[in-house]
Structure formats: C-alpha cells, structure tokens
Design a protein around this motif. Structure first.
Motif, PDB file in Angstrom:
ATOM      1  N   GLU A 194       0.859  -1.192   0.000  1.00 44.58           N
ATOM      2  CA  GLU A 194       0.000   0.000   0.000  1.00 44.58           C
ATOM      3  C   GLU A 194       0.891   1.237   0.000  1.00 44.58           C
ATOM      4  OE1 GLU A 194      -3.097   0.406  -0.355  1.00 44.58           O
ATOM      5  OE2 GLU A 194      -4.118  -1.459   0.149  1.00 44.58           O
ATOM      6  N   HIS A 195       1.294   1.673  -1.186  1.00 44.21           N
ATOM      7  CA  HIS A 195       2.274   2.750  -1.277  1.00 44.21           C
ATOM      8  C   HIS A 195       1.721   4.105  -0.832  1.00 44.21           C
ATOM      9  CE1 HIS A 195       0.128   3.014  -5.114  1.00 44.21           C
ATOM     10  NE2 HIS A 195       0.510   4.263  -5.179  1.00 44.21           N
ATOM     11  N   CYS A 196       0.412   4.190  -0.576  1.00 43.35           N
ATOM     12  CA  CYS A 196      -0.184   5.462  -0.139  1.00 43.35           C
ATOM     13  C   CYS A 196      -0.157   5.639   1.377  1.00 43.35           C
ATOM     14  CB  CYS A 196      -1.627   5.568  -0.630  1.00 43.35           C
ATOM     15  SG  CYS A 196      -1.762   6.039  -2.371  1.00 43.35           S
ATOM     16  N   ILE A 197       0.301   4.628   2.116  1.00 43.28           N
ATOM     17  CA  ILE A 197       0.179   4.698   3.570  1.00 43.28           C
ATOM     18  C   ILE A 197       1.014   5.825   4.168  1.00 43.28           C
ATOM     19  CG2 ILE A 197       1.999   3.000   4.088  1.00 43.28           C
ATOM     20  CD1 ILE A 197       0.010   1.980   6.327  1.00 43.28           C
ATOM     21  N   THR A 198       2.180   6.117   3.590  1.00 34.95           N
ATOM     22  CA  THR A 198       3.018   7.198   4.112  1.00 34.95           C
ATOM     23  C   THR A 198       2.316   8.542   3.962  1.00 34.95           C
ATOM     24  OG1 THR A 198       5.033   5.973   3.566  1.00 34.95           O
ATOM     25  CG2 THR A 198       5.254   8.349   3.921  1.00 34.95           C
ATOM     26  N   ARG A 199       1.808   8.817   2.785  1.00 35.49           N
ATOM     27  CA  ARG A 199       1.099  10.077   2.551  1.00 35.49           C
ATOM     28  C   ARG A 199      -0.176  10.140   3.389  1.00 35.49           C
ATOM     29  NH1 ARG A 199      -1.221  12.497  -3.225  1.00 35.49           N
ATOM     30  NH2 ARG A 199      -2.497  14.111  -2.244  1.00 35.49           N
ATOM     31  N   PHE A 200      -0.844   9.010   3.535  1.00 29.52           N
ATOM     32  CA  PHE A 200      -2.076   8.953   4.334  1.00 29.52           C
ATOM     33  C   PHE A 200      -1.792   9.375   5.774  1.00 29.52           C
ATOM     34  CE2 PHE A 200      -4.850   6.435   7.185  1.00 29.52           C
ATOM     35  CZ  PHE A 200      -6.087   6.959   6.814  1.00 29.52           C
ATOM     36  N   PHE A 201      -0.735   8.822   6.382  1.00 26.98           N
ATOM     37  CA  PHE A 201      -0.388   9.182   7.753  1.00 26.98           C
ATOM     38  C   PHE A 201       0.018  10.656   7.849  1.00 26.98           C
ATOM     39  CE2 PHE A 201       0.818   4.570   9.024  1.00 26.98           C
ATOM     40  CZ  PHE A 201      -0.510   4.310   9.328  1.00 26.98           C
ATOM     41  N   GLN A 202       0.734  11.145   6.852  1.00 27.88           N
ATOM     42  CA  GLN A 202       1.151  12.552   6.862  1.00 27.88           C
ATOM     43  C   GLN A 202      -0.061  13.475   6.841  1.00 27.88           C
ATOM     44  OE1 GLN A 202       3.663  12.611   3.392  1.00 27.88           O
ATOM     45  NE2 GLN A 202       5.524  12.084   4.531  1.00 27.88           N
ATOM     46  N   GLU A 203      -1.054  13.144   6.026  1.00 23.89           N
ATOM     47  CA  GLU A 203      -2.242  13.982   5.898  1.00 23.89           C
ATOM     48  C   GLU A 203      -3.199  13.802   7.062  1.00 23.89           C
ATOM     49  OE1 GLU A 203      -3.935  13.739   1.978  1.00 23.89           O
ATOM     50  OE2 GLU A 203      -2.029  14.228   1.011  1.00 23.89           O
ATOM     51  N   CYS A 204      -3.065  12.687   7.788  1.00 28.76           N
ATOM     52  CA  CYS A 204      -3.887  12.477   8.994  1.00 28.76           C
ATOM     53  C   CYS A 204      -3.521  13.486  10.078  1.00 28.76           C
ATOM     54  CB  CYS A 204      -3.675  11.068   9.549  1.00 28.76           C
ATOM     55  SG  CYS A 204      -4.798   9.841   8.883  1.00 28.76           S
ATOM     56  N   ASP A 205      -2.266  13.878  10.088  1.00 27.17           N
ATOM     57  CA  ASP A 205      -1.770  14.820  11.095  1.00 27.17           C
ATOM     58  C   ASP A 205      -2.213  16.234  10.707  1.00 27.17           C
ATOM     59  OD1 ASP A 205      -0.399  16.093  13.104  1.00 27.17           O
ATOM     60  OD2 ASP A 205       1.577  15.848  12.190  1.00 27.17           O
ATOM     61  N   GLY A 206      -3.466  16.524  10.969  1.00 28.62           N
ATOM     62  CA  GLY A 206      -4.072  17.779  10.517  1.00 28.62           C
ATOM     63  C   GLY A 206      -3.371  19.033  11.000  1.00 28.62           C
ATOM     64  N   ASP A 207      -2.918  19.043  12.262  1.00 29.91           N
ATOM     65  CA  ASP A 207      -2.265  20.245  12.801  1.00 29.91           C
ATOM     66  C   ASP A 207      -0.743  20.216  12.619  1.00 29.91           C
ATOM     67  OD1 ASP A 207      -1.574  18.301  14.600  1.00 29.91           O
ATOM     68  OD2 ASP A 207      -2.653  19.175  16.310  1.00 29.91           O
ATOM     69  N   GLN A 208      -0.244  19.169  11.926  1.00 25.54           N
ATOM     70  CA  GLN A 208       1.190  19.070  11.595  1.00 25.54           C
ATOM     71  C   GLN A 208       2.111  19.175  12.820  1.00 25.54           C
ATOM     72  OE1 GLN A 208       2.407  18.534   8.154  1.00 25.54           O
ATOM     73  NE2 GLN A 208       0.281  17.852   8.255  1.00 25.54           N
ATOM     74  N   ASP A 209       1.693  18.546  13.927  1.00 20.98           N
ATOM     75  CA  ASP A 209       2.527  18.563  15.133  1.00 20.98           C
ATOM     76  C   ASP A 209       3.325  17.263  15.295  1.00 20.98           C
ATOM     77  OD1 ASP A 209       0.500  16.803  15.760  1.00 20.98           O
ATOM     78  OD2 ASP A 209       0.058  17.666  17.733  1.00 20.98           O
ATOM     79  N   LYS A 210       3.340  16.440  14.223  1.00 20.01           N
ATOM     80  CA  LYS A 210       4.051  15.161  14.191  1.00 20.01           C
ATOM     81  C   LYS A 210       3.465  14.129  15.159  1.00 20.01           C
ATOM     82  CE  LYS A 210       8.416  17.156  12.560  1.00 20.01           C
ATOM     83  NZ  LYS A 210       8.112  16.880  11.159  1.00 20.01           N
ATOM     84  N   LEU A 211       2.215  14.351  15.562  1.00 17.98           N
ATOM     85  CA  LEU A 211       1.480  13.406  16.398  1.00 17.98           C
ATOM     86  C   LEU A 211       0.080  13.231  15.816  1.00 17.98           C
ATOM     87  CD1 LEU A 211       2.380  14.902  19.912  1.00 17.98           C
ATOM     88  CD2 LEU A 211       3.312  12.781  18.958  1.00 17.98           C
ATOM     89  N   ILE A 212      -0.417  12.007  15.808  1.00 17.10           N
ATOM     90  CA  ILE A 212      -1.782  11.767  15.339  1.00 17.10           C
ATOM     91  C   ILE A 212      -2.652  11.437  16.538  1.00 17.10           C
ATOM     92  CG2 ILE A 212      -3.285  10.341  13.902  1.00 17.10           C
ATOM     93  CD1 ILE A 212      -1.007   9.944  11.968  1.00 17.10           C
ATOM     94  N   ALA A 213      -3.567  12.348  16.844  1.00 16.49           N
ATOM     95  CA  ALA A 213      -4.487  12.142  17.963  1.00 16.49           C
ATOM     96  C   ALA A 213      -5.611  11.206  17.515  1.00 16.49           C
ATOM     97  CB  ALA A 213      -5.061  13.482  18.416  1.00 16.49           C
ATOM     98  N   LEU A 214      -6.299  10.621  18.485  1.00 21.40           N
ATOM     99  CA  LEU A 214      -7.399   9.703  18.173  1.00 21.40           C
ATOM    100  C   LEU A 214      -8.439  10.376  17.287  1.00 21.40           C
ATOM    101  CD1 LEU A 214      -8.863   7.001  18.519  1.00 21.40           C
ATOM    102  CD2 LEU A 214      -9.808   7.857  20.668  1.00 21.40           C
ATOM    103  N   LYS A 215      -8.734  11.641  17.568  1.00 19.79           N
ATOM    104  CA  LYS A 215      -9.731  12.363  16.777  1.00 19.79           C
ATOM    105  C   LYS A 215      -9.262  12.520  15.328  1.00 19.79           C
ATOM    106  CE  LYS A 215     -12.705  16.463  17.058  1.00 19.79           C
ATOM    107  NZ  LYS A 215     -12.995  17.696  17.838  1.00 19.79           N
ATOM    108  N   GLU A 216      -7.971  12.807  15.133  1.00 18.49           N
ATOM    109  CA  GLU A 216      -7.419  12.939  13.783  1.00 18.49           C
ATOM    110  C   GLU A 216      -7.455  11.592  13.057  1.00 18.49           C
ATOM    111  OE1 GLU A 216      -4.073  16.460  14.013  1.00 18.49           O
ATOM    112  OE2 GLU A 216      -3.595  14.574  15.026  1.00 18.49           O
ATOM    113  N   TRP A 217      -7.095  10.530  13.777  1.00 12.94           N
ATOM    114  CA  TRP A 217      -7.088   9.181  13.215  1.00 12.94           C
ATOM    115  C   TRP A 217      -8.485   8.800  12.718  1.00 12.94           C
ATOM    116  CZ3 TRP A 217      -3.523   5.321  12.247  1.00 12.94           C
ATOM    117  CH2 TRP A 217      -3.979   4.004  12.167  1.00 12.94           C
ATOM    118  N   CYS A 218      -9.480   9.017  13.569  1.00 15.94           N
ATOM    119  CA  CYS A 218     -10.858   8.666  13.201  1.00 15.94           C
ATOM    120  C   CYS A 218     -11.354   9.509  12.029  1.00 15.94           C
ATOM    121  CB  CYS A 218     -11.779   8.828  14.406  1.00 15.94           C
ATOM    122  SG  CYS A 218     -11.495   7.590  15.693  1.00 15.94           S
TER     123      CYS A 218
END
Length: 225
Positions: A194-218
């Motif tokens: 799944e070559h899109c997983i890296t970009r997917f995780f990057q875009e999940c981090d909405g506030d770009q703080d290098k952390l993905i909160a549960l709300k962002e993940w969902c």
C-alpha cells in the motif's frame, strides 16, 4: 552473567567491562546473525539491510551524525521502486484500510474460537457482533464502489476496527497520541503493498505537530464518534 537481565535499546548490545559492570555498546552490523531474503529491510537511505539488527546497528554507529538521525526503518523487504501516491489513490486508501482492519479482527476471532488468546474477552464480544452480522461484507478483492456502499450502509461495523488499531499502536506511551515510532510497525509492513500509507499518515496529522491524535485518526477513516 551481568548482561543477563540488562536491556539495551535497539541497535545496542550489552557488554561487561573488566570490572564486570554491564554497558550498552553499538551492535557490530557485521556480527549480526545471518538472515533469510524475506527478513531484509529497506532503510530511509534507500539501502537494503540484511535485517533490523544490521540496520539499527548501523544507525547506532552513526549516532550523533546527521546521517544517523535521518536513518530509520522505511519498510519491510528489499528496497524497490515505490510509486508516488496520487490524489485519487489517497482518497480511496481509507476504504481498503477500513475493510482490511475489519477482516483482520474477524480472522483473529475465528482463531480464538479454537484456541483463545489473541483477543481479550472484551474485544471478542465486540468482534462477535460484527462476525455474526449477516450483512457483513466477506473478505475479498472488492471494487471501490462496493467498499464505499458497504461503509455507508454498515457504518457501525467499521467503528470498532478503526478504534482497535489505534489502541494497538498507542503503546509507548499510552497517551492517545501516535508518534512516528508507534506508527512504524504498521507502516513498515504495508508500504510495499500500500504505497499510499506514508502520505495517508502525513495527511492524517491535521495540525502538523508530528502526532496523530485519536480524533485525527478517526477523521481520516471517516469515523465520526
């Protein structure tokens, strides 16, 4: 043996000095045990390593340098060309990922019917509701349209699998935030498929703080609760 209960982080091994005091020193990459081809890993330097022992041993030896700081496990398997992820593909990615997570839990539940141990009792009761639902879409290579239709019709079946995966990853520490290192085990195993997983995780981090909160993940998976 002073090293028996003395633990070192990845890339280091225990060594007792002349006084018998244990210390952690860098693993010599050349001294790593031999590995099979399927155990090879690709580093972020786009170099294939025989295994994680060799990769993290190399990273340790480069400690304090820019190269060492930038070297991480990129994905499992030998290095190969990973195509860029298009906007269309990254939009479709959550559909496949949601379905995959649901089917993993179903597999775990079916294994636990014979020998319990993979899922906790609470997890089994959650998955049992999905497993016994006659509207459940069975695993298969489904077209995107069907996956989208099923998500809209049977939304409730996808909520728990998405939450479950977040909490499986949120371990070091358990703080309802996913770091790069916590995401690495899932990401590293999926990149070749799944070559899109890296970009997917990057875009999940909405506030770009290098952390993905549960709300962002969902939010990334279309889960509202």
């Amino acid at each position: 043996d002073p090293c028996r209960n003395f633990h070192c982080k990845r890339g280091k091994v225990c060594h007792a000095d002349k006084q018998g005091k244990p210390h952690c020193i860098c693993q010599d990459p050349a001294a790593c045990p031999p590995t099979k081809d399927y155990e090879h890993v690709c580093g972020t330097d786009n170099k294939t390593y025989d295994g994680t022992c060799q990769l993290f041993g190399t990273k340790c030896q480069l400690e304090g340098t820019k190269t060492g700081r930038q070297l991480h496990l990129d994905y499992m398997g030998s290095c190969k060309y990973i195509p860029p992820c298009t906007d269309y593909e990254v939009d479709q990615f959550p559909l496949r990922m949601r379905d995959w997570l649901k089917n993993i839990l179903i597999q775990y539940y079916e294994r636990d019917l014979n020998t319990s141990g993979i899922l906790t009792e609470k997890q089994r009761s959650k998955v049992k509701k999905i497993y016994q639902n006659d509207k459940r879409l069975v695993s298969g290579d489904h077209p995107v349209e069907l996956l989208l239709h099923d998500f809209e019709k049977n939304y409730h079946m996808y909520v728990y699998p998405v939450h479950w995966q977040f909490h499986q990853l949120d371990q070091h520490p358990v703080d309802r935030l996913l770091t790069h290192s916590e995401l690495a085990p899932l990401r590293a195993s999926l990149v070749p498929m799944e070559h899109c997983i890296t970009r997917f995780f990057q875009e999940c981090d909405g506030d770009q703080d290098k952390l993905i909160a549960l709300k962002e993940w969902c939010h990334c998976f279309g889960i509202k609760e």
